[in-house]
Design a protein around this motif. Structure first.
Motif, PDB file in Angstrom:
ATOM      1  N   ALA A   1      12.508 -16.319 -23.640  1.00  0.00           N
ATOM      2  CA  ALA A   1      11.776 -15.936 -22.437  1.00  0.00           C
ATOM      3  C   ALA A   1      10.650 -16.908 -22.154  1.00  0.00           C
ATOM      4  O   ALA A   1      10.294 -17.168 -21.012  1.00  0.00           O
ATOM      5  N   GLY A   2      10.058 -17.470 -23.209  1.00  0.00           N
ATOM      6  CA  GLY A   2       8.930 -18.362 -23.040  1.00  0.00           C
ATOM      7  C   GLY A   2       9.339 -19.789 -22.724  1.00  0.00           C
ATOM      8  O   GLY A   2       8.516 -20.595 -22.290  1.00  0.00           O
ATOM      9  N   LYS A   3      10.607 -20.135 -22.915  1.00  0.00           N
ATOM     10  CA  LYS A   3      11.026 -21.519 -22.714  1.00  0.00           C
ATOM     11  C   LYS A   3      12.051 -21.615 -21.606  1.00  0.00           C
ATOM     12  O   LYS A   3      11.721 -21.860 -20.452  1.00  0.00           O
ATOM     13  N   SER A   4      13.329 -21.421 -21.954  1.00  0.00           N
ATOM     14  CA  SER A   4      14.368 -21.630 -20.964  1.00  0.00           C
ATOM     15  C   SER A   4      14.658 -20.403 -20.108  1.00  0.00           C
ATOM     16  O   SER A   4      15.398 -20.500 -19.147  1.00  0.00           O
ATOM     17  N   GLY A   5      14.089 -19.258 -20.423  1.00  0.00           N
ATOM     18  CA  GLY A   5      14.331 -18.028 -19.680  1.00  0.00           C
ATOM     19  C   GLY A   5      13.465 -17.942 -18.450  1.00  0.00           C
ATOM     20  O   GLY A   5      12.867 -18.933 -18.011  1.00  0.00           O
ATOM     21  N   PRO A   6      13.366 -16.738 -17.828  1.00  0.00           N
ATOM     22  CA  PRO A   6      12.574 -16.555 -16.602  1.00  0.00           C
ATOM     23  C   PRO A   6      11.121 -16.928 -16.817  1.00  0.00           C
ATOM     24  O   PRO A   6      10.545 -16.662 -17.863  1.00  0.00           O
ATOM     25  N   ASP A   7      10.507 -17.532 -15.836  1.00  0.00           N
ATOM     26  CA  ASP A   7       9.117 -17.958 -15.909  1.00  0.00           C
ATOM     27  C   ASP A   7       8.207 -16.838 -15.429  1.00  0.00           C
ATOM     28  O   ASP A   7       8.255 -16.456 -14.264  1.00  0.00           O
ATOM     29  N   PRO A   8       7.354 -16.271 -16.310  1.00  0.00           N
ATOM     30  CA  PRO A   8       6.506 -15.145 -15.899  1.00  0.00           C
ATOM     31  C   PRO A   8       5.481 -15.521 -14.841  1.00  0.00           C
ATOM     32  O   PRO A   8       4.877 -14.652 -14.234  1.00  0.00           O
ATOM     33  N   LEU A   9       5.264 -16.796 -14.611  1.00  0.00           N
ATOM     34  CA  LEU A   9       4.289 -17.211 -13.607  1.00  0.00           C
ATOM     35  C   LEU A   9       4.938 -17.611 -12.287  1.00  0.00           C
ATOM     36  O   LEU A   9       4.267 -18.035 -11.358  1.00  0.00           O
ATOM     37  N   ASN A  10       6.252 -17.480 -12.192  1.00  0.00           N
ATOM     38  CA  ASN A  10       6.981 -17.868 -10.994  1.00  0.00           C
ATOM     39  C   ASN A  10       6.546 -17.020  -9.807  1.00  0.00           C
ATOM     40  O   ASN A  10       6.501 -15.797  -9.880  1.00  0.00           O
ATOM     41  N   ALA A  11       6.243 -17.664  -8.707  1.00  0.00           N
ATOM     42  CA  ALA A  11       5.757 -16.931  -7.529  1.00  0.00           C
ATOM     43  C   ALA A  11       6.825 -16.050  -6.920  1.00  0.00           C
ATOM     44  O   ALA A  11       6.521 -15.175  -6.107  1.00  0.00           O
ATOM     45  N   ASN A  12       8.088 -16.253  -7.304  1.00  0.00           N
ATOM     46  CA  ASN A  12       9.179 -15.449  -6.754  1.00  0.00           C
ATOM     47  C   ASN A  12       9.379 -14.124  -7.500  1.00  0.00           C
ATOM     48  O   ASN A  12      10.237 -13.336  -7.131  1.00  0.00           O
ATOM     49  N   ASN A  13       8.620 -13.904  -8.581  1.00  0.00           N
ATOM     50  CA  ASN A  13       8.740 -12.648  -9.317  1.00  0.00           C
ATOM     51  C   ASN A  13       8.346 -11.473  -8.418  1.00  0.00           C
ATOM     52  O   ASN A  13       7.439 -11.593  -7.587  1.00  0.00           O
ATOM     53  N   VAL A  14       9.031 -10.339  -8.601  1.00  0.00           N
ATOM     54  CA  VAL A  14       8.836  -9.187  -7.720  1.00  0.00           C
ATOM     55  C   VAL A  14       8.323  -7.986  -8.519  1.00  0.00           C
ATOM     56  O   VAL A  14       8.825  -7.703  -9.606  1.00  0.00           O
ATOM     57  N   SER A  15       7.318  -7.277  -7.987  1.00  0.00           N
ATOM     58  CA  SER A  15       6.799  -6.083  -8.643  1.00  0.00           C
ATOM     59  C   SER A  15       7.897  -5.024  -8.750  1.00  0.00           C
ATOM     60  O   SER A  15       8.741  -4.904  -7.859  1.00  0.00           O
ATOM     61  N   VAL A  16       7.861  -4.255  -9.831  1.00  0.00           N
ATOM     62  CA  VAL A  16       8.881  -3.228 -10.018  1.00  0.00           C
ATOM     63  C   VAL A  16       8.574  -2.030  -9.133  1.00  0.00           C
ATOM     64  O   VAL A  16       7.421  -1.761  -8.787  1.00  0.00           O
ATOM     65  N   THR A  17       9.619  -1.318  -8.762  1.00  0.00           N
ATOM     66  CA  THR A  17       9.467  -0.077  -8.005  1.00  0.00           C
ATOM     67  C   THR A  17       9.093   1.048  -8.958  1.00  0.00           C
ATOM     68  O   THR A  17       9.140   0.894 -10.187  1.00  0.00           O
ATOM     69  N   LYS A  18       8.747   2.193  -8.398  1.00  0.00           N
ATOM     70  CA  LYS A  18       8.417   3.353  -9.217  1.00  0.00           C
ATOM     71  C   LYS A  18       9.610   3.748 -10.078  1.00  0.00           C
ATOM     72  O   LYS A  18       9.468   4.070 -11.257  1.00  0.00           O
ATOM     73  N   GLU A  19      10.819   3.703  -9.493  1.00  0.00           N
ATOM     74  CA  GLU A  19      12.025   4.072 -10.236  1.00  0.00           C
ATOM     75  C   GLU A  19      12.280   3.098 -11.380  1.00  0.00           C
ATOM     76  O   GLU A  19      12.667   3.510 -12.484  1.00  0.00           O
ATOM     77  N   GLU A  20      12.026   1.808 -11.143  1.00  0.00           N
ATOM     78  CA  GLU A  20      12.213   0.815 -12.196  1.00  0.00           C
ATOM     79  C   GLU A  20      11.167   0.981 -13.294  1.00  0.00           C
ATOM     80  O   GLU A  20      11.460   0.799 -14.482  1.00  0.00           O
ATOM     81  N   ALA A  21       9.940   1.346 -12.926  1.00  0.00           N
ATOM     82  CA  ALA A  21       8.892   1.572 -13.920  1.00  0.00           C
ATOM     83  C   ALA A  21       9.270   2.732 -14.845  1.00  0.00           C
ATOM     84  O   ALA A  21       9.057   2.677 -16.067  1.00  0.00           O
ATOM     85  N   VAL A  22       9.834   3.797 -14.266  1.00  0.00           N
ATOM     86  CA  VAL A  22      10.281   4.933 -15.073  1.00  0.00           C
ATOM     87  C   VAL A  22      11.395   4.497 -16.017  1.00  0.00           C
ATOM     88  O   VAL A  22      11.428   4.871 -17.195  1.00  0.00           O
ATOM     89  N   LYS A  23      12.315   3.690 -15.515  1.00  0.00           N
ATOM     90  CA  LYS A  23      13.424   3.188 -16.337  1.00  0.00           C
ATOM     91  C   LYS A  23      12.896   2.368 -17.514  1.00  0.00           C
ATOM     92  O   LYS A  23      13.363   2.492 -18.647  1.00  0.00           O
ATOM     93  N   ILE A  24      11.887   1.542 -17.272  1.00  0.00           N
ATOM     94  CA  ILE A  24      11.284   0.722 -18.322  1.00  0.00           C
ATOM     95  C   ILE A  24      10.597   1.608 -19.359  1.00  0.00           C
ATOM     96  O   ILE A  24      10.717   1.397 -20.566  1.00  0.00           O
ATOM     97  N   ALA A  25       9.852   2.618 -18.895  1.00  0.00           N
ATOM     98  CA  ALA A  25       9.166   3.523 -19.821  1.00  0.00           C
ATOM     99  C   ALA A  25      10.153   4.295 -20.679  1.00  0.00           C
ATOM    100  O   ALA A  25       9.946   4.478 -21.873  1.00  0.00           O
ATOM    101  N   LYS A  26      11.248   4.762 -20.082  1.00  0.00           N
ATOM    102  CA  LYS A  26      12.254   5.501 -20.833  1.00  0.00           C
ATOM    103  C   LYS A  26      12.904   4.638 -21.902  1.00  0.00           C
ATOM    104  O   LYS A  26      13.424   5.166 -22.896  1.00  0.00           O
ATOM    105  N   ALA A  27      12.873   3.335 -21.720  1.00  0.00           N
ATOM    106  CA  ALA A  27      13.467   2.420 -22.691  1.00  0.00           C
ATOM    107  C   ALA A  27      12.499   2.065 -23.813  1.00  0.00           C
ATOM    108  O   ALA A  27      12.861   1.345 -24.751  1.00  0.00           O
ATOM    109  N   GLY A  28      11.256   2.567 -23.752  1.00  0.00           N
ATOM    110  CA  GLY A  28      10.321   2.346 -24.837  1.00  0.00           C
ATOM    111  C   GLY A  28       9.344   1.214 -24.610  1.00  0.00           C
ATOM    112  O   GLY A  28       8.673   0.789 -25.547  1.00  0.00           O
TER     113      GLY A  28
END
Length: 295
Positions: free
Chosen positions: A27-54
């Motif tokens: 993730a820190g090298k060849s994967g998605p760039d966390p500073l990329n301006a094209n990154n999109v905020s998660v929706t409420k439904e996606e946030a719940v999905k992330i929380a349910k996954a731990g």
């Protein structure tokens, strides 16, 4: 509470550590760039999905192929689903909604419990719901029966209307019981119901009748049927609710299993901790519990 947290969090943390060890560098090298301006905020439904996954949904965002969570962890939708399924399995282990009673129950059977209503401007609505709840109990052919009386007739239980407000998380408090039977075997009184919510304009009489029957249940010795995990009926109010069972514990009054009651969830039990807004007459398991104590 700490024991429950550690017991449940351990396998979740282990899964997270394994995943991080395998993917953090990518993730820190060849994967998605966390500073990329094209990154999109998660929706409420996606946030719940992330929380349910731990994982914490705070500052999580969508990237190509998945999400960045907790600052530097890349995870796909498929992996979120896998972790969520593992956590759900852990949370389902053990009893979910058996029926429980307190150490003290009503004594002196056969006995008629006198109930009075004192709800001011909402008196007529409260009396209709109370009569409905009394009818439900009396139809069970128990040695404990109920009768509505005037407030001047020395009632065993008084049902009052009062503005009970909301919980810190914003949920409307529908009712409050004074507690459970005392050591002499008398029911608890008074029962308070939310007069700001239940007014004479309220039309869901079946739901209100269930709430009245629920509070009477406490007064005669019933605990919440999901007392060991309130999320079953109340849902999840915070991120940590996904990892910590909201167990009410002994509460100083006991939580004694009633033999013969179900060990599988009964979604419509009248003694669930939170209302789903529907009419919930006694289920088969509820009837067994009532008979176990008072027939």
């Amino acid at each position: 509470m700490k024991r429950a947290l550690l017991k449940f969090m351990l396998p979740v943390c282990c899964a997270t550590l394994v995943f991080t060890a395998c993917n953090k560098n990518d993730a820190g090298k060849s994967g998605p760039d966390p500073l990329n301006a094209n990154n999109v905020s998660v929706t409420k439904e996606e946030a719940v999905k992330i929380a349910k996954a731990g994982f914490s949904p705070s500052y999580a965002y969508r990237v190509s192929g998945g999400y960045i969570v907790e600052g530097d962890i890349f995870i796909t939708d498929a992996q979120l689903g896998t972790f969520a399924a593992e956590i759900a399995t852990l949370m389902k282990k053990g009893p979910q909604t058996e029926q429980y009673r307190t150490n003290n129950i009503v004594k002196g059977l056969p006995r008629v419990i006198k109930i009075a209503v004192d709800a001011g401007a909402s008196d007529s609505l409260y009396k209709v719901a109370t009569d409905g709840a009394i009818a439900r109990y009396n139809a069970r052919n128990l040695r404990l029966t109920f009768k509505r009386v005037a407030t001047t007739e020395s009632p065993d239980i008084t049902i009052k209307g009062e503005d009970l407000g909301k919980t810190p998380s914003g949920q409307t408090i529908l009712g409050q019981s004074a507690g459970f039977p005392d050591d002499k075997g008398n029911p608890a009184t008074p029962i308070k119901l939310n007069s700001a919510y239940y007014t004479n304009n309220y039309r869901n009489i079946g739901e209100f009748t269930t709430v009245v029957a629920h509070e009477i249940g406490h007064a005669i010795g019933f605990r919440h049927s999901d007392y060991m995990r309130r999320q079953y009926s109340c849902g999840y109010q915070s991120f940590w609710d996904y990892f910590v069972d909201a167990n009410e514990g002994d509460a100083g009054v006991g939580a004694v299993w009633i033999p013969g009651t179900p060990k599988d969830p009964e979604a419509k039990s009248w003694m669930l901790a939170c209302s789903d807004g529907t009419d919930r007459p006694f289920t088969i398991g509820d009837t067994t519990a009532l008979a176990g104590l008072y027939r």
